[in-house]
Motif scaffolding. Structure first.
Motif, PDB file in Angstrom:
ATOM      1  N   ASN A 122      13.779 -10.535  34.951  1.00 19.65           N
ATOM      2  CA  ASN A 122      13.113 -11.651  34.266  1.00 19.65           C
ATOM      3  C   ASN A 122      13.192 -11.503  32.755  1.00 19.65           C
ATOM      4  OD1 ASN A 122      11.552 -10.909  36.907  1.00 19.65           O
ATOM      5  ND2 ASN A 122      11.370 -13.118  36.675  1.00 19.65           N
ATOM      6  N   THR A 123      12.938 -10.288  32.250  1.00 17.48           N
ATOM      7  CA  THR A 123      12.999 -10.100  30.802  1.00 17.48           C
ATOM      8  C   THR A 123      14.445 -10.140  30.304  1.00 17.48           C
ATOM      9  OG1 THR A 123      12.897  -7.669  31.018  1.00 17.48           O
ATOM     10  CG2 THR A 123      10.804  -8.836  30.663  1.00 17.48           C
ATOM     11  N   LEU A 124      15.402  -9.752  31.156  1.00 16.60           N
ATOM     12  CA  LEU A 124      16.814  -9.869  30.778  1.00 16.60           C
ATOM     13  C   LEU A 124      17.193 -11.335  30.591  1.00 16.60           C
ATOM     14  CD1 LEU A 124      19.651  -8.753  30.259  1.00 16.60           C
ATOM     15  CD2 LEU A 124      20.015  -8.820  32.743  1.00 16.60           C
ATOM     16  N   PHE A 125      16.792 -12.189  31.525  1.00 13.82           N
ATOM     17  CA  PHE A 125      17.106 -13.608  31.396  1.00 13.82           C
ATOM     18  C   PHE A 125      16.444 -14.187  30.148  1.00 13.82           C
ATOM     19  CE2 PHE A 125      19.281 -13.393  35.247  1.00 13.82           C
ATOM     20  CZ  PHE A 125      19.885 -14.611  35.528  1.00 13.82           C
ATOM     21  N   GLU A 184      25.538  -3.394  26.287  1.00 11.91           N
ATOM     22  CA  GLU A 184      24.488  -2.662  26.998  1.00 11.91           C
ATOM     23  C   GLU A 184      25.088  -1.752  28.069  1.00 11.91           C
ATOM     24  OE1 GLU A 184      21.042  -2.545  26.319  1.00 11.91           O
ATOM     25  OE2 GLU A 184      21.868  -3.427  24.501  1.00 11.91           O
ATOM     26  N   LEU A 185      26.103  -2.241  28.778  1.00 12.26           N
ATOM     27  CA  LEU A 185      26.737  -1.425  29.808  1.00 12.26           C
ATOM     28  C   LEU A 185      27.592  -0.319  29.211  1.00 12.26           C
ATOM     29  CD1 LEU A 185      27.730  -4.081  32.475  1.00 12.26           C
ATOM     30  CD2 LEU A 185      25.978  -2.310  32.664  1.00 12.26           C
ATOM     31  N   VAL A 186      28.412  -0.654  28.241  1.00 13.60           N
ATOM     32  CA  VAL A 186      29.320   0.332  27.637  1.00 13.60           C
ATOM     33  C   VAL A 186      28.540   1.474  26.998  1.00 13.60           C
ATOM     34  CG1 VAL A 186      31.001   0.660  25.769  1.00 13.60           C
ATOM     35  CG2 VAL A 186      31.245  -1.265  27.327  1.00 13.60           C
ATOM     36  N   GLN A 187      27.456   1.131  26.322  1.00 19.54           N
ATOM     37  CA  GLN A 187      26.671   2.146  25.620  1.00 19.54           C
ATOM     38  C   GLN A 187      25.611   2.794  26.513  1.00 19.54           C
ATOM     39  OE1 GLN A 187      25.099   0.230  22.113  1.00 19.54           O
ATOM     40  NE2 GLN A 187      27.123  -0.340  21.386  1.00 19.54           N
ATOM     41  N   ASP A 188      25.539   2.342  27.768  1.00 17.69           N
ATOM     42  CA  ASP A 188      24.495   2.807  28.676  1.00 17.69           C
ATOM     43  C   ASP A 188      23.138   2.719  27.981  1.00 17.69           C
ATOM     44  OD1 ASP A 188      23.547   3.640  31.134  1.00 17.69           O
ATOM     45  OD2 ASP A 188      23.764   5.773  30.672  1.00 17.69           O
ATOM     46  N   ALA A 189      22.914   1.587  27.350  1.00 12.49           N
ATOM     47  CA  ALA A 189      21.716   1.358  26.542  1.00 12.49           C
ATOM     48  C   ALA A 189      20.512   1.003  27.420  1.00 12.49           C
ATOM     49  CB  ALA A 189      22.002   0.251  25.524  1.00 12.49           C
ATOM     50  N   GLU A 190      19.420   0.669  26.767  1.00  9.54           N
ATOM     51  CA  GLU A 190      18.157   0.484  27.471  1.00  9.54           C
ATOM     52  C   GLU A 190      18.169  -0.636  28.509  1.00  9.54           C
ATOM     53  OE1 GLU A 190      14.917  -1.423  25.015  1.00  9.54           O
ATOM     54  OE2 GLU A 190      16.280  -0.883  23.402  1.00  9.54           O
ATOM     55  N   TRP A 191      19.025  -1.631  28.357  1.00  9.08           N
ATOM     56  CA  TRP A 191      19.098  -2.729  29.316  1.00  9.08           C
ATOM     57  C   TRP A 191      20.132  -2.479  30.410  1.00  9.08           C
ATOM     58  CZ3 TRP A 191      15.875  -6.875  29.449  1.00  9.08           C
ATOM     59  CH2 TRP A 191      15.123  -7.149  28.304  1.00  9.08           C
ATOM     60  N   ALA A 192      20.880  -1.389  30.353  1.00 10.77           N
ATOM     61  CA  ALA A 192      22.029  -1.169  31.241  1.00 10.77           C
ATOM     62  C   ALA A 192      21.669  -1.254  32.725  1.00 10.77           C
ATOM     63  CB  ALA A 192      22.684   0.170  30.932  1.00 10.77           C
ATOM     64  N   THR A 193      20.572  -0.685  33.129  1.00  9.07           N
ATOM     65  CA  THR A 193      20.187  -0.699  34.541  1.00  9.07           C
ATOM     66  C   THR A 193      19.966  -2.118  35.035  1.00  9.07           C
ATOM     67  OG1 THR A 193      19.167   1.476  34.294  1.00  9.07           O
ATOM     68  CG2 THR A 193      18.510   0.174  36.209  1.00  9.07           C
ATOM     69  N   VAL A 194      19.306  -2.932  34.237  1.00  8.49           N
ATOM     70  CA  VAL A 194      19.023  -4.309  34.644  1.00  8.49           C
ATOM     71  C   VAL A 194      20.295  -5.161  34.593  1.00  8.49           C
ATOM     72  CG1 VAL A 194      17.573  -6.326  34.206  1.00  8.49           C
ATOM     73  CG2 VAL A 194      16.655  -4.051  33.847  1.00  8.49           C
ATOM     74  N   VAL A 195      21.142  -4.925  33.608  1.00 10.05           N
ATOM     75  CA  VAL A 195      22.426  -5.645  33.539  1.00 10.05           C
ATOM     76  C   VAL A 195      23.255  -5.297  34.773  1.00 10.05           C
ATOM     77  CG1 VAL A 195      24.586  -5.914  32.261  1.00 10.05           C
ATOM     78  CG2 VAL A 195      22.410  -5.832  31.022  1.00 10.05           C
ATOM     79  N   MET A 203       2.861   3.601  20.767  1.00  9.44           N
ATOM     80  CA  MET A 203       3.941   2.663  20.866  1.00  9.44           C
ATOM     81  C   MET A 203       4.091   2.208  22.311  1.00  9.44           C
ATOM     82  SD  MET A 203       7.828   3.134  19.559  1.00  9.44           S
ATOM     83  CE  MET A 203       8.842   3.589  20.939  1.00  9.44           C
ATOM     84  N   GLU A 204       4.097   0.910  22.515  1.00  4.39           N
ATOM     85  CA  GLU A 204       4.207   0.353  23.848  1.00  4.39           C
ATOM     86  C   GLU A 204       5.666   0.061  24.167  1.00  4.39           C
ATOM     87  OE1 GLU A 204       2.783  -3.667  26.104  1.00  4.39           O
ATOM     88  OE2 GLU A 204       1.423  -2.779  24.647  1.00  4.39           O
ATOM     89  N   LEU A 205       6.130   0.560  25.307  1.00  4.72           N
ATOM     90  CA  LEU A 205       7.497   0.322  25.721  1.00  4.72           C
ATOM     91  C   LEU A 205       7.569  -0.930  26.572  1.00  4.72           C
ATOM     92  CD1 LEU A 205       8.584   3.936  26.731  1.00  4.72           C
ATOM     93  CD2 LEU A 205       9.096   2.725  24.616  1.00  4.72           C
ATOM     94  N   GLN A 206       8.583  -1.753  26.315  1.00  2.00           N
ATOM     95  CA  GLN A 206       8.766  -2.965  27.095  1.00  2.00           C
ATOM     96  C   GLN A 206       9.443  -2.611  28.402  1.00  2.00           C
ATOM     97  OE1 GLN A 206      11.310  -5.875  25.299  1.00  2.00           O
ATOM     98  NE2 GLN A 206      11.043  -7.339  26.928  1.00  2.00           N
TER      99      GLN A 206
END
Length: 79
Positions: free
Chosen positions: A9-12, A56-67, A1-4
């Motif tokens: 850039n991917t956030l935008f 993403e921020l509230v759940q500290d989800a996978e995008w949280a760092t970039v957000v 499985m490849e992780l993104q």
């Protein structure tokens, strides 16, 4: 499985916005946020974009760092 790899850039791209460096810089420059305004509360996001950013921020989800990176960049005073 490849992780993104999640980058600004991917956030935008995820938000449906132009995701090249020049477009990102222009967006951030055009939408500075004053202190006290949460990133997800800014009036220029669509309802879906705002919800995604907040969740993403509230759940500290996978995008949280970039957000969080975007949040910091949008709250910085122009040089």
């Amino acid at each position: 499985m490849e992780l993104q790899e999640h980058t600004i850039n991917t956030l935008f791209a995820q938000l449906g916005l132009d995701s090249d460096e020049a477009s990102i810089d222009a967006f951030i420059e055009a939408h500075p946020l004053p202190e006290g305004v949460k990133l997800s509360d800014a009036d220029f996001w669509s309802e879906q974009q705002a919800r995604f950013l907040k969740e993403e921020l509230v759940q500290d989800a996978e995008w949280a760092t970039v957000v969080d990176e975007l949040n910091v960049r949008m709250h910085q005073s122009p040089a």
